[in-house]
Design an enzyme around this catalytic site. Sequence first.
Site, PDB file in Angstrom:
ATOM      1  N   GLU A  41       0.841  -1.193   0.000  1.00 21.98           N
ATOM      2  CA  GLU A  41       0.000   0.000   0.000  1.00 21.98           C
ATOM      3  C   GLU A  41       0.878   1.246   0.000  1.00 21.98           C
ATOM      4  O   GLU A  41       1.759   1.404   0.849  1.00 21.98           O
ATOM      5  CB  GLU A  41      -0.913   0.012   1.231  1.00 21.98           C
ATOM      6  N   ASP A  70       8.681   4.700  -8.025  1.00 21.80           N
ATOM      7  CA  ASP A  70       7.435   5.431  -7.861  1.00 21.80           C
ATOM      8  C   ASP A  70       7.536   6.659  -8.745  1.00 21.80           C
ATOM      9  O   ASP A  70       8.531   7.395  -8.688  1.00 21.80           O
ATOM     10  CB  ASP A  70       7.160   5.838  -6.414  1.00 21.80           C
ATOM     11  N   PHE A 153       2.778   4.308 -22.202  1.00 23.81           N
ATOM     12  CA  PHE A 153       1.680   3.931 -21.315  1.00 23.81           C
ATOM     13  C   PHE A 153       1.360   5.112 -20.405  1.00 23.81           C
ATOM     14  O   PHE A 153       2.016   6.145 -20.460  1.00 23.81           O
ATOM     15  CB  PHE A 153       2.041   2.683 -20.496  1.00 23.81           C
ATOM     16  N   GLY A 154       0.345   4.955 -19.566  1.00 23.62           N
ATOM     17  CA  GLY A 154      -0.006   6.026 -18.636  1.00 23.62           C
ATOM     18  C   GLY A 154      -0.419   7.302 -19.352  1.00 23.62           C
ATOM     19  O   GLY A 154      -1.241   7.267 -20.274  1.00 23.62           O
ATOM     20  N   LYS A 176      12.409   8.012 -26.150  1.00 27.05           N
ATOM     21  CA  LYS A 176      11.809   8.240 -24.843  1.00 27.05           C
ATOM     22  C   LYS A 176      12.838   8.042 -23.731  1.00 27.05           C
ATOM     23  O   LYS A 176      12.941   8.846 -22.801  1.00 27.05           O
ATOM     24  CB  LYS A 176      10.618   7.309 -24.633  1.00 27.05           C
ATOM     25  N   HIS A 181      11.812  10.886 -17.565  1.00 25.54           N
ATOM     26  CA  HIS A 181      12.098  10.936 -16.135  1.00 25.54           C
ATOM     27  C   HIS A 181      12.713   9.625 -15.660  1.00 25.54           C
ATOM     28  O   HIS A 181      13.674   9.618 -14.896  1.00 25.54           O
ATOM     29  CB  HIS A 181      10.813  11.226 -15.368  1.00 25.54           C
TER      30      HIS A 181
END
Length: 204
Positions: A41, A70, A153-154, A176, A181
Amino acid sequence: MKEILIATNNKGKAKDFEALFQPLGISVLTLKDLEVGIDVEETGTSFVENAILKAETVSKLLNKTVIADDSGLEVYALNGEPGVYSARYAGEPTSDEANIDKLLSNLNDVPSAKRQARFCCVLAIAGPTIETITFSGSCEGIIAAERQGANGFGYDPIFYVPEKERTMAELSAEEKGAISHRGAALRQLKEKLPELLKTVGEDK
């Protein structure tokens, strides 16, 4: 062959790591490959906190060296939204299309000159024999008014990169990787690879 575990079930992210590690003779495994059903989580309030949380939790559970990622999108006109909630911006079940629709809706009255945004990525490495290390990268862009391109994606289809005059989803994997990032964070990671590889066990 040496193996390294990436704490993700996201195929898009896994491909970015494979591009770095496979030429070095290192096999990349994901949580899906191990079929362990670990779901950490994300309770952190920043990309750094969530990356560390995922890496350390999975490392302790499996006693392996783990890399966790993340990342997300920060839109300045929306005070940094969706930020750490990028993957679940439109709620559960998660959907890239629903997330994009919500973001475009929230930016409906924002002119193109004020739609600046950035992608952020933090990588955390944790293992039984190393102190947790983090690396970060970012990429500046503009949120397009509509989807363009079929790669990535995203939020890639609406993240317009001025220097390339295309969205992320219109770039090749190589293009890319050179500006993204995650690519920036991975290049920092690459500098630490000789030290990191000493902690990665051999298959038996």
